[in-house]
Scaffold this active site. Sequence first.
Site, mmCIF file in Angstrom:
data_model
loop_
_atom_site.group_PDB
_atom_site.id
_atom_site.type_symbol
_atom_site.label_atom_id
_atom_site.label_comp_id
_atom_site.label_asym_id
_atom_site.label_seq_id
_atom_site.Cartn_x
_atom_site.Cartn_y
_atom_site.Cartn_z
ATOM 1 N N ASN A 1 0.857 -1.190 0.000
ATOM 2 C CA ASN A 1 0.000 0.000 0.000
ATOM 3 C C ASN A 1 0.886 1.230 0.000
ATOM 4 O O ASN A 1 2.002 1.193 0.513
ATOM 5 C CB ASN A 1 -0.871 0.004 1.262
ATOM 6 C CG ASN A 1 -1.786 1.210 1.343
ATOM 7 O OD1 ASN A 1 -2.395 1.604 0.338
ATOM 8 N ND2 ASN A 1 -1.887 1.813 2.508
ATOM 9 N N HIS B 1 0.882 5.128 1.437
ATOM 10 C CA HIS B 1 0.170 5.921 2.445
ATOM 11 C C HIS B 1 0.802 7.306 2.499
ATOM 12 O O HIS B 1 2.031 7.429 2.527
ATOM 13 C CB HIS B 1 0.281 5.221 3.803
ATOM 14 C CG HIS B 1 -0.468 5.924 4.883
ATOM 15 N ND1 HIS B 1 -1.846 5.878 4.976
ATOM 16 C CD2 HIS B 1 -0.053 6.723 5.888
ATOM 17 C CE1 HIS B 1 -2.231 6.613 6.003
ATOM 18 N NE2 HIS B 1 -1.161 7.143 6.572
ATOM 19 N N SER C 1 4.805 6.788 2.410
ATOM 20 C CA SER C 1 5.413 5.497 2.759
ATOM 21 C C SER C 1 4.779 4.387 1.935
ATOM 22 O O SER C 1 3.574 4.405 1.691
ATOM 23 C CB SER C 1 5.151 5.154 4.233
ATOM 24 O OG SER C 1 5.520 6.208 5.086
ATOM 25 N N ASP D 1 -2.209 0.170 8.196
ATOM 26 C CA ASP D 1 -1.009 0.992 7.946
ATOM 27 C C ASP D 1 0.161 0.634 8.855
ATOM 28 O O ASP D 1 0.941 1.521 9.255
ATOM 29 C CB ASP D 1 -1.343 2.489 8.098
ATOM 30 C CG ASP D 1 -2.399 2.952 7.097
ATOM 31 O OD1 ASP D 1 -2.479 2.361 5.999
ATOM 32 O OD2 ASP D 1 -3.152 3.884 7.415
#
Length: 196
Positions: free
Chosen positions: A108, A110, A137, A146
Site C-alpha cells: 500500500n 500511504h 510510505s 497501515d
Amino acid sequence: MAKRKLGILISGRGSNMASLVEASRTNDSPYEVVLVASDKPDAAGLEWAAERGIPIFAQSPKGMPKAEYEAAIDSALRKAGVEAIALAGYMRLLSDAFVGRWQGRIVNIHPSLLPKYKGLDTHSRALEAGDTVAGCSVHIVTEELDAGELLGQAEVPVLPGDTPHSLAVRVLEQEHLLYPRVVAEWLNRWDCSRLP
Ligand code: GRF
C-alpha cells in the site's frame, strides 16, 4: 525472467495506479499490470486503465456481505493470474481473511511518514502538529491498518503557508516516483521459492 503479474485496487482517480502502469511499460520492469479493480464502478482510474487496454473489474460492495464481495475480487484477481497486489487509493479495509490469503503479497502507499499518522487526514494532522517534514510510505499490508513492514519512504519539506491541499499536491508528486520504484525493488527481490 517472466514479469510478475500485478493487480491494482483503486477507489478513485487512480493517479498512483497510473504511475505504476506507466513504469511497468519499460523493458526492465519486473512486473506487468494485469488487472485494475475498483469498489467504485465510476472511479476515474478505471476508465484510464481501460483506455490503455488493461483488464478492469468493478464491483460495488453495496448490499453484499463483505466476505462475498471480497470473494468476488479474489476470484477476479486469481483469474487474471495476479501474483501481487498494490493498493492505490483503495478506500476499503480488507478483512483479515483476505489479507491472510495474500500474506506478504499486498503493498500500500500511504501519504505520511509512517508510523506517524495512520488512517485518514494525514496532511492536516502533520500541519496541526507543526511538523517540518511530511512525506509518504510504501508498506506491506497486514491485518493491522497501515502497520506492516516499511519498504520505502520519501520526505517532503513542509513550507510556510502550506495548507493540507498544497502539501498533498507535493506529497503526491513524490508518491508517483516512490511507488513504482519500491514495487519494482520489492518484486525484484522475490524468488520463485516464495510463491505458494
Ligand atoms: C494517495 O494520496 C495515496 O497515498 C492514498 O490515497 C491517495 C490516492 O490517490 N492512499 P490516487 O487515487 O492514487 O490518485
